[in-house]
Design an enzyme around this catalytic site. Sequence first.
Site, mmCIF file in Angstrom:
data_model
loop_
_atom_site.group_PDB
_atom_site.id
_atom_site.type_symbol
_atom_site.label_atom_id
_atom_site.label_comp_id
_atom_site.label_asym_id
_atom_site.label_seq_id
_atom_site.Cartn_x
_atom_site.Cartn_y
_atom_site.Cartn_z
ATOM 1 N N ASN A 62 47.562 60.048 70.891
ATOM 2 C CA ASN A 62 47.544 61.507 70.891
ATOM 3 C C ASN A 62 46.090 61.936 70.697
ATOM 4 O OD1 ASN A 62 47.842 64.210 70.430
ATOM 5 N ND2 ASN A 62 49.354 64.002 68.786
ATOM 6 N N HIS B 88 54.954 71.861 72.433
ATOM 7 C CA HIS B 88 55.782 71.136 71.446
ATOM 8 C C HIS B 88 57.073 70.631 72.093
ATOM 9 C CE1 HIS B 88 53.973 73.845 68.054
ATOM 10 N NE2 HIS B 88 53.302 72.695 68.103
ATOM 11 N N ARG C 283 50.196 61.336 74.922
ATOM 12 C CA ARG C 283 50.649 62.719 74.849
ATOM 13 C C ARG C 283 49.669 63.558 75.666
ATOM 14 N NH1 ARG C 283 49.609 67.055 70.209
ATOM 15 N NH2 ARG C 283 50.910 68.688 71.048
ATOM 16 N N ARG D 203 46.834 81.038 64.162
ATOM 17 C CA ARG D 203 47.012 81.834 65.386
ATOM 18 C C ARG D 203 47.897 83.043 65.120
ATOM 19 N NH1 ARG D 203 48.919 76.756 68.230
ATOM 20 N NH2 ARG D 203 47.008 75.598 68.593
ATOM 21 N N GLU E 61 57.541 62.984 67.076
ATOM 22 C CA GLU E 61 57.076 63.073 68.464
ATOM 23 C C GLU E 61 56.652 61.706 68.992
ATOM 24 O OE1 GLU E 61 54.940 66.519 66.863
ATOM 25 O OE2 GLU E 61 54.977 67.304 68.901
ATOM 26 N N ASN F 197 59.758 71.027 54.985
ATOM 27 C CA ASN F 197 59.433 70.970 53.552
ATOM 28 C C ASN F 197 59.575 72.258 52.776
ATOM 29 O OD1 ASN F 197 58.446 68.146 53.353
ATOM 30 N ND2 ASN F 197 56.990 68.872 54.888
HETATM 31 P P1 ADP Z 1 50.576 70.230 62.815
HETATM 32 O O1 ADP Z 1 51.139 68.951 63.382
HETATM 33 O O2 ADP Z 1 50.838 71.447 63.630
HETATM 34 O O3 ADP Z 1 49.154 70.134 62.346
HETATM 35 P P2 ADP Z 1 52.448 69.831 60.609
HETATM 36 O O4 ADP Z 1 53.768 69.793 61.281
HETATM 37 O O5 ADP Z 1 51.912 68.573 60.024
HETATM 38 O O6 ADP Z 1 51.359 70.546 61.500
HETATM 39 O O7 ADP Z 1 52.524 70.931 59.448
HETATM 40 C C1 ADP Z 1 51.427 71.221 58.645
HETATM 41 C C2 ADP Z 1 51.781 72.372 57.715
HETATM 42 O O8 ADP Z 1 52.992 72.052 57.012
HETATM 43 C C3 ADP Z 1 50.765 72.627 56.617
HETATM 44 O O9 ADP Z 1 49.756 73.512 57.071
HETATM 45 C C4 ADP Z 1 51.587 73.255 55.522
HETATM 46 O O10 ADP Z 1 51.608 74.658 55.688
HETATM 47 C C5 ADP Z 1 52.997 72.759 55.769
HETATM 48 N N1 ADP Z 1 53.498 71.857 54.736
HETATM 49 C C6 ADP Z 1 53.308 70.537 54.607
HETATM 50 N N2 ADP Z 1 53.931 70.066 53.502
HETATM 51 C C7 ADP Z 1 54.544 71.126 52.926
HETATM 52 C C8 ADP Z 1 55.349 71.298 51.760
HETATM 53 N N3 ADP Z 1 55.661 70.295 50.968
HETATM 54 N N4 ADP Z 1 55.791 72.552 51.506
HETATM 55 C C9 ADP Z 1 55.482 73.583 52.309
HETATM 56 N N5 ADP Z 1 54.734 73.485 53.393
HETATM 57 C C10 ADP Z 1 54.263 72.274 53.715
#
Ligand code: ADP
Length: 401
Positions: free
Chosen positions: A10, A183, A94, A244, A387, A337
């Site tokens: 990726n 996505h 990807r 964004r 993914e 989460n």
């Molecule tokens: P991407 O792949 O788009 O970078 P992710 O799916 O890894 O993003 O999500 C990242 C976001 O998930 C973080 O910016 C945070 O806001 C949120 N996040 C991660 N862990 C937690 C948690 N335990 N509780 C709440 N939000 C969380």
Amino acid sequence: MTATRVLVLNSGSSSLKYQLLDMADGSKLATGLVERIGEAASRCVHTLLAHGGSTREQSGHIADHAAALKAVAAELDADGLGLDSPELAAIGHRVVHGGLRFTAPTVVDDAVLQEIERLVPVAPLHNPANIIGIRTARELRPDLPQVAVFDTAFHTTMPESAARYAIDVETADAHRIRRYGFHGTSHAYVSRKTAALLGRTPDEVNVIVLHLGNGASASAVAGGVCVDTSMGLTPLEGLVMGTRSGDIDPAVIFHLTRVAGMSVDEIDALLNKKSGLVGLCGDNDMREIVRRMDEGDRRAELAFAIYIHRLKKYIGAYTAVLGRVDAVAFTAGVGENSAPVRAAAVAGLDGLGLAVDAGLNAVRSDKARLISPEGSRVAVAVVPTDEEREIAQQVYALVND
Ligand code: ADP
């Protein structure tokens, strides 16, 4: 020896993430990332997942994606999992934008690579890095199938009524302007997993998938087929995201040009990097926002309220698009989460048959699970996305066809 391993790459604008999977048993053998590619202090973190697991970290200058992939190859080699292993069946890449041309995973040859290059004008931030990743991997293993898996592919089934913007048709067609959605690999995986969680096949269920990561998108999936999604020509449209804006009146852009004297590049940066949660309250991590809300921080409360309001609008809109909804599935960092986000997004939607059981919602788990009360008309699910596994499965299925 049968080749059963798939390396998934990726390539982002300044990072390269990878996972090596063995499709014989679905296990993950290694994972890692190279970040800050091109900077003085690039960082490479490699984790061997097999044999009890171990992590190695290195920093130093990694000039470009080609050097990054060579560093990854060296790390894998050191664990006896090198790219020259006869057990490696294929490399899966990807690719963010496949336009309308790529509706399924595709073995890369020169013509395919040219076609992906032709899509650079619609994905200037993403496709160039993906292309370098593919080129380098082809140089390292020219004999191996290199398969491109497109973020847009799952959404190519959208009807024109959802995909076409209501702008002049000639202009739109000349510049390939339409809703593509992103996505897609995650929406495909999560909608299928949600059907399995309900004990049904994908063609039997209608699902709203809410992929809430730093980037965020919603999709309406009818019987396994995507019929609408919130991201558009680019990943900027739709939900409120980490940085964004999601949906805004396009006239905001003209206004900023005329009244604030901002350039197109400045507005692009504003809407993509300085908006969303970070623009509203200075934080884009949902954990931090919820913590600040608990302390009574008004800006964090407002950012959260705007984020939730937008989510509710999409749940309502996609309920109307689908007509009948069997499940709403939360996924990605926030969706998997954040119990407060899930509770707030569904609060007050009992008229749509939606509710969350507070006890079930509070349970932390990395397993797919239902969080709606027993007997709910619409199931609410938390489904961790994967993914890389989805890409590996699609690649492996294609090369074994
Ligand atoms: P991407 O792949 O788009 O970078 P992710 O799916 O890894 O993003 O999500 C990242 C976001 O998930 C973080 O910016 C945070 O806001 C949120 N996040 C991660 N862990 C937690 C948690 N335990 N509780 C709440 N939000 C969380």
